[in-house]
Design a protein around this motif. Structure first.
Motif, short mmCIF file in Angstrom:
data_model
loop_
_atom_site.label_atom_id
_atom_site.label_comp_id
_atom_site.label_asym_id
_atom_site.label_seq_id
_atom_site.Cartn_x
_atom_site.Cartn_y
_atom_site.Cartn_z
N LYS A 9 3.83 4.16 -3.81
CA LYS A 9 3.42 3.06 -4.67
C LYS A 9 3.71 3.46 -6.11
N GLY A 63 5.78 -8.93 -0.21
CA GLY A 63 4.82 -8.21 -1.05
C GLY A 63 3.55 -8.98 -1.20
N SER A 99 3.72 -5.23 -5.53
CA SER A 99 2.41 -5.07 -4.92
C SER A 99 1.27 -5.63 -5.77
N THR A 122 5.72 -1.30 -4.09
CA THR A 122 5.77 -0.42 -2.93
C THR A 122 7.22 -0.23 -2.54
#
Length: 194
Positions: free
Chosen positions: A151, A34, A76, A97
């Protein structure tokens, strides 16, 4: 007769244990995927799940169910909330994500993968969904061989960011759920100007 009943009960228990074991996901990959920088090091410092608990994964790892459907969750980063945001906490949103890859032979309805059970902090308090520009909590039908990502955003306080877990229901709603857990990088101070 008692021997027959005992044998039948033992066989039923063995069958139940075998079927439970067969629906457990396989965890793979290195934790800490990430966001780069401090987020990656924070995720990497999170203790990895014990090998005996196959339903626990760290952020950055992939959980693959026996039918071939795989789920990966990456932290994220923190984003500043816009004035139109819903569910933001302390002026920011924690984003994740989620990527679903359908390695099975049939299409799969991915809608509910965008809404995991998210709990935070030592008492595992439920976290609220945060909606803003750049977040989308929905996947559509995932065809065989296809991957989709969404997301997700959640309102998580800085105090609760040290322990975060996202639990996804099993693909068929019958088997074992999978839990992604970890520590989020400390959020930076966000200054909102008028």
């Amino acid at each position: 007769m008692k021997k027959l009943l005992a044998s039948g009960a033992a066989f039923a228990l063995l069958l139940a244990l075998t079927s439970c074991a067969s629906d457990t996901p396989t965890i793979s990959g290195n934790p800490g995927g990430g966001e780069t920088g401090s987020s990656a090091s924070a995720a990497a410092s999170t203790p990895s799940p014990t090998p005996t608990d196959n339903r626990m994964a760290a952020f950055g790892q992939t959980a693959t169910f026996p039918d071939g459907v795989a789920i990966k969750v990456d932290f994220s980063g923190w984003v500043a909330a816009t004035p139109a945001a819903s569910g933001a906490v302390e002026g920011r949103i924690a984003t994740f994500t989620v990527t679903v890859t359908n390695g099975s032979k049939k299409e799969w309805a991915g809608t509910l993968m965008g809404i995991p059970d998210v709990r935070v902090g030592p008492s595992l308090t439920p976290a609220e969904i945060a909606i803003d520009e750049g977040t989308d909590h929905f996947l559509t039908t995932v065809m065989p061989g296809e991957s989709q990502s969404a997301k997700l955003g959640y309102g998580i306080t800085a105090a609760d960011s040290g322990q975060v877990r996202l639990e996804f229901m099993p693909v068929d709603f019958i088997g074992t759920s999978v839990i992604f857990q970890g520590e989020l990088a400390a959020p930076t101070v966000i200054v909102v100007t008028g």
